[in-house]
Design a protein around this motif. Structure first.
Motif, PDB file in Angstrom:
ATOM      1  N   SER A  11      78.333 -19.747   4.757  1.00  0.00           N
ATOM      2  CA  SER A  11      79.045 -20.296   5.914  1.00  0.00           C
ATOM      3  C   SER A  11      80.530 -19.939   5.879  1.00  0.00           C
ATOM      4  CB  SER A  11      78.865 -21.805   5.993  1.00  0.00           C
ATOM      5  OG  SER A  11      79.452 -22.427   4.881  1.00  0.00           O
ATOM      6  N   VAL A  12      81.123 -19.901   4.699  1.00  0.00           N
ATOM      7  CA  VAL A  12      82.522 -19.489   4.587  1.00  0.00           C
ATOM      8  C   VAL A  12      82.673 -18.028   4.985  1.00  0.00           C
ATOM      9  CG1 VAL A  12      84.382 -19.054   2.931  1.00  0.00           C
ATOM     10  CG2 VAL A  12      83.171 -21.224   2.891  1.00  0.00           C
ATOM     11  N   ALA A  13      81.765 -17.186   4.524  1.00  0.00           N
ATOM     12  CA  ALA A  13      81.824 -15.763   4.868  1.00  0.00           C
ATOM     13  C   ALA A  13      81.662 -15.545   6.367  1.00  0.00           C
ATOM     14  CB  ALA A  13      80.750 -14.997   4.102  1.00  0.00           C
ATOM     15  N   GLY A  15      82.300 -17.757   8.653  1.00  0.00           N
ATOM     16  CA  GLY A  15      83.482 -18.336   9.285  1.00  0.00           C
ATOM     17  C   GLY A  15      84.680 -17.408   9.274  1.00  0.00           C
ATOM     18  N   PHE A  16      84.814 -16.604   8.238  1.00  0.00           N
ATOM     19  CA  PHE A  16      85.906 -15.636   8.200  1.00  0.00           C
ATOM     20  C   PHE A  16      85.577 -14.367   8.973  1.00  0.00           C
ATOM     21  CE2 PHE A  16      87.464 -17.911   4.340  1.00  0.00           C
ATOM     22  CZ  PHE A  16      88.751 -18.129   4.785  1.00  0.00           C
ATOM     23  N   ALA A  17      84.320 -13.917   8.922  1.00  0.00           N
ATOM     24  CA  ALA A  17      83.958 -12.630   9.515  1.00  0.00           C
ATOM     25  C   ALA A  17      83.741 -12.712  11.025  1.00  0.00           C
ATOM     26  CB  ALA A  17      82.696 -12.096   8.848  1.00  0.00           C
ATOM     27  N   LYS A  20      86.624 -12.174  13.439  1.00  0.00           N
ATOM     28  CA  LYS A  20      87.148 -10.805  13.406  1.00  0.00           C
ATOM     29  C   LYS A  20      86.251  -9.850  14.184  1.00  0.00           C
ATOM     30  CE  LYS A  20      89.629 -11.522   9.178  1.00  0.00           C
ATOM     31  NZ  LYS A  20      89.954 -11.117   7.844  1.00  0.00           N
ATOM     32  N   LYS A  24      88.204 -14.615  19.379  1.00  0.00           N
ATOM     33  CA  LYS A  24      88.338 -16.030  19.017  1.00  0.00           C
ATOM     34  C   LYS A  24      88.012 -16.949  20.189  1.00  0.00           C
ATOM     35  CE  LYS A  24      91.526 -15.804  15.180  1.00  0.00           C
ATOM     36  NZ  LYS A  24      92.762 -16.321  14.596  1.00  0.00           N
ATOM     37  N   THR A  27      84.209 -17.354  20.208  1.00  0.00           N
ATOM     38  CA  THR A  27      83.727 -18.227  19.136  1.00  0.00           C
ATOM     39  C   THR A  27      84.126 -19.674  19.404  1.00  0.00           C
ATOM     40  OG1 THR A  27      85.687 -17.742  17.790  1.00  0.00           O
ATOM     41  CG2 THR A  27      83.719 -16.416  17.376  1.00  0.00           C
TER      42      THR A  27
END
Length: 92
Positions: A11-13, A15-17, A20, A24, A27
């Motif tokens: 989920s962190v990955a 959330g960062f990817a 990008k 935004k 999302t």
């Protein structure tokens, strides 16, 4: 615990990817849509539970039967249950 760690890292990955890869603003609106959909779903399920017949549900009856049988065992075999068996009715 490894599944929890994996899901957290995933989920962190994402959330960062994801911001990008996708704009935004998209999302942001997708997150709003998901919150609205799941919020409506939870409200629907809560209303459904509230409108059920006022009788007991099956899960509650099973738990009550299990507790009654455990208390019956505690009364008939106090030494086999343990030191704190007399506290069970007090806690409940």
């Amino acid at each position: 615990i490894s599944a929890l760690t994996f899901m957290t890292l995933l989920s962190v990955a994402i959330g960062f990817a994801l911001p990008k890869i996708i704009s935004k603003s998209y999302t942001h609106y997708a997150a709003i849509a998901l919150f609205v959909v799941f919020g409506i779903k939870m409200l629907y399920e809560a209303c459904e539970m509230y409108n059920k017949a006022p009788g007991k549900n099956q899960e509650l009856e099973e738990v009550e039967q299990e507790l009654d049988s455990e208390q019956g065992i505690a009364k008939s075999h106090p030494n086999q249950i343990g030191l704190f068996s007399s506290l069970i009715p007090t806690i409940l």
